[in-house]
Structure formats: structure tokens, C-alpha cells
Design an enzyme around this catalytic site. Sequence first.
Site, short mmCIF file in Angstrom:
data_model
loop_
_atom_site.label_atom_id
_atom_site.label_comp_id
_atom_site.label_asym_id
_atom_site.label_seq_id
_atom_site.Cartn_x
_atom_site.Cartn_y
_atom_site.Cartn_z
N ASP A 290 -8.25 19.03 -14.30
CA ASP A 290 -8.56 17.66 -14.70
C ASP A 290 -8.22 17.55 -16.19
O ASP A 290 -8.90 18.13 -17.03
CB ASP A 290 -10.03 17.36 -14.42
CG ASP A 290 -10.39 15.91 -14.69
OD1 ASP A 290 -9.79 15.31 -15.61
OD2 ASP A 290 -11.29 15.38 -14.00
N LYS B 99 -9.43 6.45 -18.72
CA LYS B 99 -9.76 6.96 -20.05
C LYS B 99 -8.53 6.88 -20.97
O LYS B 99 -8.03 5.80 -21.22
CB LYS B 99 -10.34 8.37 -19.91
CG LYS B 99 -11.39 8.51 -18.82
CD LYS B 99 -12.58 7.61 -19.09
CE LYS B 99 -13.73 7.65 -18.10
NZ LYS B 99 -13.52 7.84 -16.70
N TYR C 159 -17.50 16.63 -14.97
CA TYR C 159 -18.02 15.27 -14.78
C TYR C 159 -18.99 15.24 -13.59
O TYR C 159 -18.68 15.79 -12.52
CB TYR C 159 -16.85 14.30 -14.55
CG TYR C 159 -17.29 12.91 -14.20
CD1 TYR C 159 -18.20 12.22 -15.01
CD2 TYR C 159 -16.81 12.28 -13.06
CE1 TYR C 159 -18.62 10.95 -14.68
CE2 TYR C 159 -17.23 10.99 -12.73
CZ TYR C 159 -18.14 10.33 -13.54
OH TYR C 159 -18.56 9.08 -13.21
N ARG D 267 0.85 -1.20 0.00
CA ARG D 267 0.00 0.00 0.00
C ARG D 267 0.88 1.24 0.00
O ARG D 267 0.56 2.24 -0.66
CB ARG D 267 -0.95 0.00 1.22
CG ARG D 267 -1.61 1.35 1.45
CD ARG D 267 -2.84 1.31 2.37
NE ARG D 267 -2.71 0.46 3.53
CZ ARG D 267 -1.97 0.76 4.61
NH1 ARG D 267 -1.28 1.89 4.68
NH2 ARG D 267 -1.90 -0.09 5.62
O1 P1T Z 1 -14.37 6.91 -13.29
P1 P1T Z 1 -13.13 7.38 -12.59
O2 P1T Z 1 -11.89 6.71 -13.04
O3 P1T Z 1 -13.29 7.39 -11.11
O4 P1T Z 1 -12.92 8.92 -13.03
C1 P1T Z 1 -13.81 9.94 -12.72
C2 P1T Z 1 -13.70 11.05 -13.75
C3 P1T Z 1 -12.92 12.16 -13.46
N1 P1T Z 1 -12.77 13.17 -14.33
C4 P1T Z 1 -13.37 13.14 -15.53
C5 P1T Z 1 -13.20 14.29 -16.47
C6 P1T Z 1 -14.15 12.04 -15.90
O5 P1T Z 1 -14.73 12.05 -17.11
C7 P1T Z 1 -14.33 10.97 -14.99
C8 P1T Z 1 -15.16 9.77 -15.31
N2 P1T Z 1 -16.04 9.95 -16.39
C9 P1T Z 1 -16.84 9.01 -16.94
C10 P1T Z 1 -16.96 7.77 -16.46
C11 P1T Z 1 -17.63 9.45 -18.10
O6 P1T Z 1 -18.15 8.60 -18.86
O7 P1T Z 1 -17.73 10.65 -18.32
#
Ligand code: P1T
Length: 384
Positions: free
Chosen positions: A177, A202, A107, A55
Amino acid sequence: MGEIEAQEAWGFDTRAIHAGQEPDATTGAVVPPISLSTTFAQEGVGNTKGFEYSRSGNPTRNAYETQIAALEGATHGLAFASGLAAEDNILRLFQAGDRVLLGNDAYGGTYRLISKVHTHLAWTAVDLLDVDVVASNWPDDTKVVWLESPTNPLLRCFDIEAISALAHERGAVVVVDNTFATPYLQQPLALGADIVVHSATKYLGGHSDVVGGFVAVNDPEISLQLRFTQNAAGAVPAPFDCYLALRGAKTQAVRMDRHCTNARAIVDVLVGHKAVERVFYPQLPDHPGHSAAAKQMSDFGGMVSFTLRGGRAAALRVAAATELFTLGESLGAVESLIEHPAHMTHASAAGSPLEVPDNLLRLSVGIETASDLVADLAQALEHA
Ligand code: P1T
């Protein structure tokens, strides 16, 4: 030249493939091994080879953190179990009552995390397009400006350099972000931002097979605080997930070039189409923030959004009619996706200042053959 200086001199693609990825000292393996061990033998109490407990630190995670930090031009990188876990760790840097100035398109899960989980923080949603307007409406208790550029899902782009200068003058830090832009197309730390966050799920991973989050910073003090919380709260990614994200990120440059080219082909289908009300893509000259995007991005990305003249019903019909564009949440991978933000990714923003139009569709344009994607979208639009 020392190791760090050598890596700084490398081009983006070289860093993606070599930063943190020296051949394994024991075996010569050119791919960083997946270190599954949860614990590491100590020769005497406290006498370690750099790792104690997985961890707190793991060799595969180290390789991946070094790689992505190098891509963002950052001195420090920290990997998390998801994008939201990464955001959660950043938000823990602030004290009760500190205000988050949140871009008013983001988001839905980020909005939910700030407004429903970190309820000890104050927040205001603002339109960050005009920096003079932001300056004249600046709440005095603001400690952090939190923005996406391009935003999810309207792809608005903000002048990161100007916003960072303003925030610093007023004693606030800037979190960008960079999920939609990727480090290949935009490097916020070089523009003055303090913290870069990613949903590594992503474009970093790029293959829809791993959930992850990432934070990149240059400030050693912020890095230390984040490293403390990463270990103390424990939202770390598994070694196999680190390996998948590292593997995916090696091809980021070539993938992004194709994502951008394919997105342009899709924009050409949408612009002027009789069923389409408005197209959102940062390259379009009348797009909100086009000039900021042109200044701070090397290309305009693989995400395209559009509204339908026929309203919500038409949007739902088009989303159901595509074949290659799979109907699903998420984005940024090799396969093309379509989604209806109001009822999917942004449902948690309903009734808030971040609510999205219900005739909006969002496309994550993949790296398939462009003419096949164009034909698929064109036939789906016939159902609008
Ligand atoms: O899903 P996660 O890995 O926890 O990420 C969150 C997140 C953070 N910032 C942005 C700009 C994002 O688009 C996302 C997650 N977004 C999607 C799952 C979506 O389909 O828009």
C-alpha cells in the site's frame, strides 16, 4: 521509439502531465474529456471503437489508469471506487484458507476488510521490521504479504526489496500500500513488490475532493484477473472522479516536495518539546525502519505522528486547539489535518494486534506557508 518506450524514458513530472493525455483526437482538447456516456455505439454487433459499456471501460478512466500506471512504473493500472474497493479486488485473488501476513501497523479499514469481510482468508499480524525474524516465523500457508510503508499511523518503514525476495522464495506475493509514500517518493514494483495499491483519495488526488482507489501491477496474469473482477464486481469510479484524480495527480511532484519540506518544519517543533513523548517521522535516525526509508524513498513524506506525555486527555486538547490543522479523518491533501487515530481512523483496530496508542496524534502536513503551520502547532501544544 514506440509510445510505451517514449513514456518510459520520460521523467516523473512529464509522465504525470502527458501519460494517457494526448490531445483529444476529435477536438484537440488538451485535457482528457469527461466521458459521461454509459454506452458506446457499435457499428455492428461487437464492432466497437474500443468501448462498449462504461463499467467495463471508459475513456476518462483509461486516461487516468494510464497516467497513474506510468507514475508507478507499471504496465497495468486499474482504478476503483475507493481504496478499500481496490483492496477488496486484490483480496479476491486468493482462495479460502490462504494466509495473509499483514504488517502489524496498517489502516484500520484494511484490517477490518481482511478480518471481518474476507473471513475465508486466514491472517496473521506480524512485525515486518526484522526480515530474519519474519523468515523464521513464516507460516507455511502464507500466500500474500500485505504491507504499508510508511505505515498508517506509526509511519514504520519496511525493506520492500528484502521482504519481496523472502516472499518470492516462499511462494507468496507482496502487496504494498503506497498511499503514504506516493509513487513520487517510492516505487514498490521496481523494488520487487507484485502489486501496488493506493487510496487515491489521498496524495494521488491531493485535494480532498475525490474518493478513489488504484492498483498497479506488471504481471499480465494478475492484471487480467483484476480486470475481470473490476468489471464483474463493478466497483469502478465515476468518470468525473477519474478526471479529478487525474487532474490532481498532475501536480503530485511539486506538492510532495512542499509536503516533505513542511513536515520537516513541523518535526522540528515537536522534537524536544516538553509536552511531546515521542515523534514518529521516517527521517529521524532512531525511527523504526529509518534505514529502509532512506534506501527506498527519495524523501520522507508529509505525514508526522507523535505521542503526548499527558496521555489521551492531552492529545484530545491539542487536537481541539489547532486552527489551521483541521480536525478530521483522511490525509494527503493540500490542507493540513490533525486526527486522533485511536478514536477515529483506527477505531476498528481496538483490541486487535493493530491497536494504536490513545495518546497518539497524526498530522497530515499540508502545503500552506510553513511558518503559519509551525505557529499553529506551537500554540496548540501549549494546551497539552
Ligand atoms: O478511504 P479509501 O479511499 O477507501 O482508502 C482506504 C485506505 C487504504 N490505505 C490506506 C493506507 C489508507 O490510509 C486508507 C484510508 N485512510 C484514511 C481515511 C485515514 O484517514 O487514515
